[in-house]
Motif scaffolding. Structure first.
Motif, PDB file in Angstrom:
ATOM      1  N   LEU A  85       0.698  -1.256   0.041  1.00  0.00           N
ATOM      2  CA  LEU A  85       0.096   0.085  -0.063  1.00  0.00           C
ATOM      3  C   LEU A  85       1.001   1.257  -0.203  1.00  0.00           C
ATOM      4  O   LEU A  85       0.475   2.454  -0.622  1.00  0.00           O
ATOM      5  N   MET A  86       1.988   1.053   0.606  1.00  0.00           N
ATOM      6  CA  MET A  86       2.906   2.508   0.766  1.00  0.00           C
ATOM      7  C   MET A  86       3.432   2.635  -0.626  1.00  0.00           C
ATOM      8  O   MET A  86       3.736   3.760  -1.165  1.00  0.00           O
ATOM      9  N   ALA A  87       3.829   1.551  -1.064  1.00  0.00           N
ATOM     10  CA  ALA A  87       4.735   1.704  -2.662  1.00  0.00           C
ATOM     11  C   ALA A  87       3.219   1.994  -3.652  1.00  0.00           C
ATOM     12  O   ALA A  87       3.782   3.081  -4.573  1.00  0.00           O
ATOM     13  N   THR A 417     -11.110   9.755   2.578  1.00  0.00           N
ATOM     14  CA  THR A 417     -11.058   8.856   1.410  1.00  0.00           C
ATOM     15  C   THR A 417     -10.150   9.077   0.164  1.00  0.00           C
ATOM     16  O   THR A 417     -10.270   8.482  -0.935  1.00  0.00           O
ATOM     17  N   GLU A 418      -9.936  10.511   0.321  1.00  0.00           N
ATOM     18  CA  GLU A 418      -9.132  11.507  -1.139  1.00  0.00           C
ATOM     19  C   GLU A 418      -7.929  11.574  -0.615  1.00  0.00           C
ATOM     20  O   GLU A 418      -7.544  12.208   0.133  1.00  0.00           O
ATOM     21  N   PRO A 419      -7.041  10.942  -1.560  1.00  0.00           N
ATOM     22  CA  PRO A 419      -5.497  11.157  -1.363  1.00  0.00           C
ATOM     23  C   PRO A 419      -4.976  12.650  -1.506  1.00  0.00           C
ATOM     24  O   PRO A 419      -5.833  13.396  -2.361  1.00  0.00           O
ATOM     25  N   ALA A 503      -2.887   5.674   3.084  1.00  0.00           N
ATOM     26  CA  ALA A 503      -2.866   4.585   2.245  1.00  0.00           C
ATOM     27  C   ALA A 503      -2.937   3.456   3.220  1.00  0.00           C
ATOM     28  O   ALA A 503      -3.580   2.376   2.944  1.00  0.00           O
ATOM     29  N   THR A 504      -1.962   3.467   4.270  1.00  0.00           N
ATOM     30  CA  THR A 504      -1.840   2.061   5.114  1.00  0.00           C
ATOM     31  C   THR A 504      -3.284   1.977   5.766  1.00  0.00           C
ATOM     32  O   THR A 504      -3.448   0.814   6.156  1.00  0.00           O
TER      33      THR A 504
END
Length: 717
Positions: A85-87, A417-419, A503-504
């Motif tokens: 997830l981090m990648a 929920t939005e990066p 993300a994690t």
């Protein structure tokens, strides 16, 4: 976070202590007498982390935690998923600064990078300027703690520290060549770098050198603002502002002084913050005198003015203040007139004004409306009212890239929920304001996009106050009380947990977990009054509100006590530590990261005195009683069935000493009757969390999620 900015140790050591026993992990009959109250401290010996016996005890506990965590069923799969997830999350950005000529400076960590690096971009061309890991030949993680580009973008000053310590050394490099111009300059933890318009030098706040035998609490005492002229010896830099400066009131033990040139004028402002208080005090003097160390500072306003942020436009001075306006208002005056000539430019409203930035065209204000924030634009050329700028995402943002010579501002905007993306806000020739994606920050794939929902509610607190609670989970969640649920909180310094993307976090949510975030009193959710209702003597409101949020999650059938976990870090350790000691039956597990847990002894730490405004001091009876009430370590009782607890800490922590977690772990292990584990996870290359590498972050979040799922379901799967 516990903030940086000494009260005599004799005020705190009121009774003799016995010598540390050979078994430092066993309780010793140590106590103090405060205002007629005897306070037991059975693990005082663990404060001496340089004692070989304590060091051996720490390593034994860390090995025990590692063995336990590594054998959790499903942990390897959790680790792989967190790393993936981090990648997939793509690039991350830190601070972004704009300078004329389309020059950008920013910290960036690419999808494959282990640490943030400092880059400069001229138009479309990006160059690596500083790689902190290049300074770590022996493998000790290094990090850039802060940076400040000079007004024309010719130079960059930055602070570099090792092992998460935040003990920064100051450097200056030429932005065109990367050549070092200055440094290292030691004792530069604060930074506060402020360049002259002509880029010939800068002010910065430097710690005073302390004797080897000085008490820990003296570390940050006596900080001073100095002026460094490039090409001259920084060790001979004139002192522009200190507690010794005539006419300026500075508390030697707690205050942090800084000097800021007023761009485009011949003036400088002296700004002093009192420990962790938000409010500033300000003075003004000719800039040339400040740089020479001969300024006779004239007072502008004191802390009673409630000013927490300011911006200048020539000699015009704009102030964000909560005096007579708990949700804040914007005032305008001049740098020579002070508050006597102030007028209201933006009155207090329903939302809370939380930020202020200046472009060449306008002032930009951040206003929190509920949990989300909106952007207001106040043109400089008129006396009109601010207009709201429509944003593409409902969420929270930081204002980046503001420069007085450049129009507009940048927003690092994100939601639950939005990066995060970096947006440019610029006025057009026709007066309209355009909001466009800079494409500088390109988030990676969001697994299960649209699969998750957010519910924001107001939960009745213990006394009827409405406590904001955000609840994130999969859309197909069935409210049958079986979901592993993680409740996060902080509730100190008036800091509010606004929407943020992780993300994690998906590693928790995609398995059917619920992630909830509370903003109890002590946060700034509803402004200054909400903050002060969880401050010092009123601090119990914070953990009682947090408990009410946990009860709500159970009552609404999200989860059950056995599957409800609590997580908090730093000052959030007060919140979570007191929640599990007051209501151990409500939680199945808890994680306390770099937590403030022994508040009776906290002011003896290097970072203790600056935190007295937030928590209080044992020097007064009222302060002592407040600290004892919020000290989780002192509220642990023998024979109580406590939840499973994971305490995580970096041993190089500059903000909360690692012995706080050591003492809490030892006390809980000795007292609990539940049979559940109490683990002490120590990072010997880490600190308070800032500057942690990608590998360090992935390992810690894996352990936390695996531990909590294991306690809730028997497995990390």
């Amino acid at each position: 976070m516990i903030r940086l900015p000494f009260i005599a140790a004799s005020l705190l050591l009121a009774a003799a202590a016995t010598a540390a026993p050979r078994d430092v992990g066993a309780p010793a009959p140590t106590s103090d007498l405060f205002h007629g109250v005897q306070v037991d401290d059975p693990y005082r010996q663990l404060e001496n982390v340089r004692d070989p016996a304590v060091a051996a005890w720490m390593k034994a506990r860390a090995r025990e935690a590692r063995r336990t965590l590594d054998t959790i069923p499903g942990r390897p799969a959790m680790a792989r998923r967190v790393t993936q997830l981090m990648a997939e999350a793509g690039t991350r950005l830190g601070t972004v600064q704009r300078r004329p000529g389309e020059r950008l400076f920013y910290e960036k960590r690419g999808a494959r990078d282990d640490q943030f690096r400092l880059y400069v971009r001229d138009g479309a061309r990006e160059r690596l300027l500083v790689d902190p890991l290049a300074a770590a030949p022996r493998g000790t993680p290094h990090a850039i703690d802060y940076f400040e580009a000079s007004p024309g973008g010719r130079y960059v000053a930055y602070g570099l520290s090792a092992g998460g310590s935040e003990d920064a050394q100051l450097y200056v490099v030429d932005a065109a060549t990367g050549r070092r111009v200055l440094g290292p300059v030691s004792r530069a933890q604060y930074g506060n770098v402020a360049w002259l318009d002509d880029e010939s030098g800068f002010f910065f706040t430097r710690l005073r050198a302390t004797a080897a035998d000085a008490p820990p609490a003296a570390k940050y005492a006596g900080a001073r603002a100095v002026f460094v002229r490039l090409g001259r010896d920084p060790e001979k830099a004139p002192v522009a502002l200190s507690f010794e400066t005539p006419g300026v009131v500075i508390d030697e033990a707690q205050d942090a002084p800084g000097v800021m040139p007023v761009p485009g004028t011949g003036w400088a402002l002296a700004l002093v913050s009192h420990g962790t208080d938000h409010e500033l005090a300000a003075w003004v003097a000719p800039l040339a005198d400040a740089a020479a160390g001969t300024a006779r500072w004239k007072p502008l306003f004191g802390r009673e003015a409630g000013v927490t942020a300011l911006q200048t436009v020539g000699e015009r001075l704009f102030l964000l203040s909560h005096r007579d306006a708990p949700r804040y208002r914007l005032l305008e005056t001049t740098v020579t007139a002070g508050l006597d000539a102030a007028r209201v430019r933006v009155p207090e409203g329903e939302g809370v004004l939380t930020g202020l930035a200046r472009g060449a065209d306008a002032l930009y204000l951040r206003r929190r409306d509920g949990s989300a924030s909106s952007l207001l634009r106040l043109p400089l050329a008129s006396d009109g009212r601010p207009e709201e700028v429509a944003l593409p995402v409902r969420g929270a943002f930081e204002m980046e890239g503001a420069d007085p010579r450049l129009p507009g501002v940048m927003l690092a905007l994100q939601g639950w929920t939005e990066p995060e993306r970096l947006w440019s806000v610029k006025p057009g020739a026709d007066g309209t304001v355009a909001v466009t994606d800079t494409q500088l920050l390109r988030p990676g794939r969001v697994p299960g996009a649209g699969r998750y929902v957010v519910r924001e509610v107001l939960v009745p607190g213990h006394d009827g106050a409405k406590v904001p609670l955000a609840i994130v989970h999969r859309a197909d969640l069935k409210p049958d009380g079986s979901a592993p649920t993680l409740l996060w909180g902080y509730a100190s310094y008036g800091m509010t947990n606004e929407p943020w993307y992780s993300a994690t976090r998906l590693a928790w949510l995609e398995k059917g977990g619920v992630f909830a975030v509370a903003n109890p009193r002590g946060s700034g959710a509803f402004g200054e009054d909400w903050y002060r209702a969880g401050l010092r003597e009123t601090k119990p409101n914070s953990w009682k509100d947090f408990i009410a949020a946990g009860e709500y999650l159970i009552a609404q059938h999200y989860t059950s006590p056995a599957r409800l976990s609590a997580w908090g870090g730093s000052a959030g350790g007060v919140l979570v530590g007191r929640a599990i000691t007051e209501r151990p039956d409500l939680f199945g597990a808890a994680v306390i990261s770099v937590g403030a847990l022994d508040m009776v002894r906290a002011e003896l730490e290097p970072n203790g005195p600056p935190n007295i405004p937030e928590f209080g001091s044992v020097a007064t009876e009222q302060g002592f009683r407040a600290l004892l009430a919020m000290s989780s370590y002192h509220q642990v009782r023998d024979g109580v069935r406590y939840p499973a607890v994971l305490l995580t800490h970096g041993i190089n922590d500059a903000r909360v000493e690692v012995w706080q977690s050591l003492k809490m772990a030892a006390r809980l292990r000795q007292a609990t009757a539940s049979g559940k584990p109490v683990l002490l996870r120590l990072d010997y290359d880490g600190g308070h969390g800032g500057g942690a590498t990608r590998a360090q972050q992935a390992a810690e979040i894996t352990d936390i999620y695996a531990f909590l799922r294991w306690q809730a379901t028997g497995s990390a799967r």
